[in-house]
Structures are given as structure tokens and as C-alpha cells.
Motif scaffolding. Structure first.
Motif, short mmCIF file in Angstrom:
data_model
loop_
_atom_site.label_atom_id
_atom_site.label_comp_id
_atom_site.label_asym_id
_atom_site.label_seq_id
_atom_site.Cartn_x
_atom_site.Cartn_y
_atom_site.Cartn_z
N LYS A 7 -19.37 -53.90 -116.72
CA LYS A 7 -18.74 -54.07 -118.04
C LYS A 7 -19.34 -55.27 -118.77
O LYS A 7 -19.55 -55.24 -119.98
CB LYS A 7 -17.23 -54.24 -117.91
N TYR A 8 -19.60 -56.34 -118.03
CA TYR A 8 -20.20 -57.52 -118.64
C TYR A 8 -21.62 -57.19 -119.14
O TYR A 8 -22.01 -57.62 -120.23
CB TYR A 8 -20.23 -58.68 -117.65
N ALA A 9 -22.36 -56.42 -118.35
CA ALA A 9 -23.71 -56.01 -118.76
C ALA A 9 -23.65 -55.19 -120.05
O ALA A 9 -24.46 -55.38 -120.95
CB ALA A 9 -24.39 -55.22 -117.64
N LEU A 25 -28.59 -55.47 -114.27
CA LEU A 25 -28.65 -54.08 -113.83
C LEU A 25 -29.87 -53.75 -112.98
O LEU A 25 -30.05 -52.59 -112.62
CB LEU A 25 -28.60 -53.15 -115.05
N ILE A 26 -30.69 -54.75 -112.64
CA ILE A 26 -31.86 -54.50 -111.80
C ILE A 26 -31.43 -53.84 -110.49
O ILE A 26 -32.04 -52.89 -110.02
CB ILE A 26 -32.65 -55.79 -111.54
N ASN A 27 -30.40 -54.35 -109.89
CA ASN A 27 -29.81 -53.72 -108.71
C ASN A 27 -28.36 -54.14 -108.60
O ASN A 27 -27.89 -55.00 -109.34
CB ASN A 27 -30.59 -54.05 -107.43
N ASP A 28 -27.64 -53.53 -107.70
CA ASP A 28 -26.23 -53.84 -107.54
C ASP A 28 -26.07 -55.10 -106.70
O ASP A 28 -26.69 -55.23 -105.64
CB ASP A 28 -25.49 -52.68 -106.87
N ARG A 82 -34.72 -50.23 -110.07
CA ARG A 82 -34.26 -48.86 -109.95
C ARG A 82 -33.92 -48.30 -111.32
O ARG A 82 -32.89 -47.69 -111.52
CB ARG A 82 -33.05 -48.81 -109.04
N LYS A 83 -34.80 -48.50 -112.27
CA LYS A 83 -34.58 -47.98 -113.62
C LYS A 83 -34.79 -46.47 -113.62
O LYS A 83 -35.69 -45.94 -112.98
CB LYS A 83 -35.58 -48.60 -114.60
#
Length: 112
Positions: A7-9, A25-28, A82-83
Motif C-alpha cells: 500500500k505504501y508503494a 517492489l523489487i522483491n518481497d 522480478r518485474k
């Protein structure tokens, strides 16, 4: 925690802060106790992430009602982003997050 992270992203994306959004968001991130461990692909990314880390930390502490949360940045030159670029990639990524998506697709006979 992951829900608030995403949500922040999205909030950053809406404000036009695309670089910080991409770094989130690059990875979790991984949660270990009250420490959030987030891997980034290089030192430059880590420096950019550090500039927005305090705002992120304040947001997460408030939303999760836990003021002991800390964020640890790990630089790992071996990770790959992981786009998802194609519709198939996007579907596969979303299906990883929520396996019920496949049931929805089959039920309504949907394509990508």
C-alpha cells in the motif's frame, strides 16, 4: 506487514515517486521478529532506499501499531528483479501471490 508495504508503494506511485516505489517492489521483504529485511541489488539502490526509509518506517509503525519495527537493508548483487513485463508474466506473478486467481480464471473462462 506485506499488505501495508505494498500500500505504501502504491501511495508513492500515486505521488510520482517512482524510484522509491520500484525499490520497494523489487522483491518481497522478509519479517524476522520486529526486523524487516529487504534485499536490494546494489549499493546505489541501498543509498536511494535509505533516503526514504524513515518515512516508510513511520508509516509501517503507525499502520501496524508496533513501534519496535526496524528495517534492515541487505545488498545482494546476485538477486534479479522480478518485474513482470508481458501479460503472461504479470498473470504468473499475481498467481504466485494469490493462487485463487487460477480458480477465478477457470470459473469465468478468462484470458489474460
Amino acid at each position: 506487514m506485506l499488505l501495508q508495504w505494498n500500500k505504501y508503494a502504491q501511495r508513492l506511485s500515486d505521488k510520482g515517486h517512482k524510484i522509491m516505489e520500484a525499490l520497494l517492489l523489487i522483491n518481497d521483504p522478509k519479517l524476522e521478529g520486529t526486523t524487516i529485511k529487504h534485499e536490494l541489488p546494489n549499493e546505489g539502490s541501498a543509498i536511494d532506499f535509505e533516503s526514504g526509509k524513515l518515512e516508510l518506517l513511520g508509516y509501517l509503525r503507525g499502520k501496524l501499531h508496533n513501534h519496535d519495527i526496524t528495517i534492515e537493508v541487505i545488498v545482494n548483487e546476485n538477486i534479479s528483479s522480478r518485474k513482470a513485463f508481458t501479460p503472461q508474466d504479470r498473470y504468473n506473478r499475481l498467481n504466485e501471490i494469490n493462487p485463487s486467481l487460477e480458480l477465478l480464471r477457470k470459473t469465468f473462462d478468462l484470458d489474460f
